[in-house]
Design a protein around this motif. Sequence first.
Motif, PDB file in Angstrom:
ATOM      1  N   VAL A 182       0.835  -1.205   0.000  1.00 45.34           N
ATOM      2  CA  VAL A 182       0.000   0.000   0.000  1.00 45.34           C
ATOM      3  C   VAL A 182       0.873   1.260   0.000  1.00 45.34           C
ATOM      4  N   LEU A 183       0.531   2.206  -0.894  1.00 46.06           N
ATOM      5  CA  LEU A 183       1.234   3.487  -0.945  1.00 46.06           C
ATOM      6  C   LEU A 183       0.536   4.549  -0.105  1.00 46.06           C
ATOM      7  N   TYR A 184      -0.804   4.535  -0.127  1.00 46.68           N
ATOM      8  CA  TYR A 184      -1.519   5.450   0.774  1.00 46.68           C
ATOM      9  C   TYR A 184      -2.956   5.022   0.977  1.00 46.68           C
ATOM     10  N   PHE A 185      -3.540   5.528   2.066  1.00 42.19           N
ATOM     11  CA  PHE A 185      -4.947   5.333   2.404  1.00 42.19           C
ATOM     12  C   PHE A 185      -5.632   6.693   2.361  1.00 42.19           C
ATOM     13  N   GLU A 186      -6.888   6.711   1.884  1.00 38.50           N
ATOM     14  CA  GLU A 186      -7.629   7.969   1.819  1.00 38.50           C
ATOM     15  C   GLU A 186      -9.079   7.738   2.220  1.00 38.50           C
ATOM     16  N   ALA A 187      -9.561   8.525   3.183  1.00 36.06           N
ATOM     17  CA  ALA A 187     -10.948   8.414   3.623  1.00 36.06           C
ATOM     18  C   ALA A 187     -11.878   8.871   2.499  1.00 36.06           C
ATOM     19  N   ALA A 188     -12.975   8.116   2.291  1.00 44.45           N
ATOM     20  CA  ALA A 188     -13.946   8.449   1.242  1.00 44.45           C
ATOM     21  C   ALA A 188     -15.330   8.038   1.720  1.00 44.45           C
ATOM     22  N   ASP A 189     -16.093   9.024   2.235  1.00 44.93           N
ATOM     23  CA  ASP A 189     -17.432   8.756   2.783  1.00 44.93           C
ATOM     24  C   ASP A 189     -17.353   7.667   3.852  1.00 44.93           C
ATOM     25  N   LYS A 190     -18.049   6.553   3.650  1.00 44.87           N
ATOM     26  CA  LYS A 190     -18.071   5.487   4.653  1.00 44.87           C
ATOM     27  C   LYS A 190     -16.950   4.469   4.436  1.00 44.87           C
ATOM     28  N   ASP A 216       3.851   0.438  13.623  1.00 41.68           N
ATOM     29  CA  ASP A 216       5.061   1.104  13.136  1.00 41.68           C
ATOM     30  C   ASP A 216       5.492   0.465  11.821  1.00 41.68           C
ATOM     31  N   GLN A 217       4.746   0.765  10.766  1.00 42.21           N
ATOM     32  CA  GLN A 217       5.063   0.210   9.447  1.00 42.21           C
ATOM     33  C   GLN A 217       5.394   1.310   8.441  1.00 42.21           C
ATOM     34  N   GLY A 218       5.791   2.468   8.962  1.00 37.90           N
ATOM     35  CA  GLY A 218       6.296   3.510   8.081  1.00 37.90           C
ATOM     36  C   GLY A 218       5.248   4.385   7.426  1.00 37.90           C
ATOM     37  N   PHE A 219       4.040   4.473   8.016  1.00 35.15           N
ATOM     38  CA  PHE A 219       3.001   5.335   7.460  1.00 35.15           C
ATOM     39  C   PHE A 219       2.948   6.656   8.229  1.00 35.15           C
ATOM     40  N   VAL A 228       0.008   8.210   4.292  1.00 39.55           N
ATOM     41  CA  VAL A 228       0.889   7.775   3.204  1.00 39.55           C
ATOM     42  C   VAL A 228       2.054   6.955   3.742  1.00 39.55           C
ATOM     43  N   ARG A 229       2.614   6.129   2.845  1.00 44.82           N
ATOM     44  CA  ARG A 229       3.852   5.421   3.179  1.00 44.82           C
ATOM     45  C   ARG A 229       5.008   6.408   3.002  1.00 44.82           C
ATOM     46  N   ALA A 230       5.715   6.689   4.059  1.00 46.43           N
ATOM     47  CA  ALA A 230       6.754   7.726   4.008  1.00 46.43           C
ATOM     48  C   ALA A 230       7.816   7.413   2.969  1.00 46.43           C
ATOM     49  N   SER A 231       8.194   6.147   2.851  1.00 45.69           N
ATOM     50  CA  SER A 231       9.258   5.782   1.909  1.00 45.69           C
ATOM     51  C   SER A 231       8.833   5.921   0.454  1.00 45.69           C
ATOM     52  N   HIS A 245       2.254  19.854  -1.066  1.00 47.79           N
ATOM     53  CA  HIS A 245       1.680  18.737  -1.828  1.00 47.79           C
ATOM     54  C   HIS A 245       2.742  17.661  -2.009  1.00 47.79           C
ATOM     55  N   LEU A 246       2.295  16.400  -1.985  1.00 48.53           N
ATOM     56  CA  LEU A 246       3.201  15.266  -2.131  1.00 48.53           C
ATOM     57  C   LEU A 246       2.995  14.571  -3.470  1.00 48.53           C
ATOM     58  N   GLN A 247       4.085  14.063  -4.022  1.00 53.23           N
ATOM     59  CA  GLN A 247       4.029  13.170  -5.178  1.00 53.23           C
ATOM     60  C   GLN A 247       4.629  11.846  -4.735  1.00 53.23           C
TER      61      GLN A 247
END
Length: 268
Positions: A182-190, A216-219, A228-231, A245-247
């Motif tokens: 996983v690179l990132y998680f994003e909340a979306a409604d429910k 502690d998995q680097g998020f 987001v995954r920091a790495s 802003h992040l890319q």
Amino acid sequence: MNTTPALALIAEDEPLLALALQQELAGAWPALQIGATVGDGNSAVTQALALLPDVLFFDIRMPGQSGLEAAAELADEWPAGKPFPALVFVTAYDQYAVQAFETQAVDYIVKPVQAARLHKTVAKLQELLARRSHGASDMEATLGQLRNLLAAAPGIAAAQAPLKVLQASVGNSIRMVQVDEVLYFEAADKYVRVLTAEREYLLRTPLKELVPQLGDQGFWQVHRGTVVRASAIETVTRDEAGKLHLQLRGRPERLSVSRLYSHLFKAM
């Protein structure tokens, strides 16, 4: 001292308790104007942005958003150059919560409101507003307090092993997704969107419940709705309005960093 003029917003979902607080404030701080009284977190954010009050009295547990979540959203949306309101949290007796507030120097009132305690709170608020009138700014201190309180809020499990596999929805199927993909998680409604380099999945677990399970998995949380995954962060840019802003490597979209979490990128 109690003649200091100020504007306040009360967010309390129990009408009788809201009325009691308003009546006690009328005695302890006659010059304080109550701009509005609302009963849920979402309305608290809307009204606060409309009124731009000097003081917020936020109940911790409210429908929609908690007082902490509403305060965090306000911190992100608050107009630049306008002092952030002095925050007072209202809570039923909870030793854990009280210890957290005392540690972070955020003022609090325990229900039912006691006149003596409220007078101390009023004195503290008036002192803070007086400092602000002389140009003192404490926005960064407030952001730090909110971050620490949000991190200290009890998760769904205190000391469990970090989650390694997610059961995510893909149409009518369930897909087992490795967390390390996983690179990132994003909340979306429910739901929560789960983004890897190749695919998007949906989780029914709210983001605020998912984050403590990641361990502690680097998020890094970079926005109230984005983790987001920091790495995976490739670049961090600042736009003309001063927002970050992040890319991420492997993803085409840009992700916004909220004011609450911009401290993660101090070099910017």
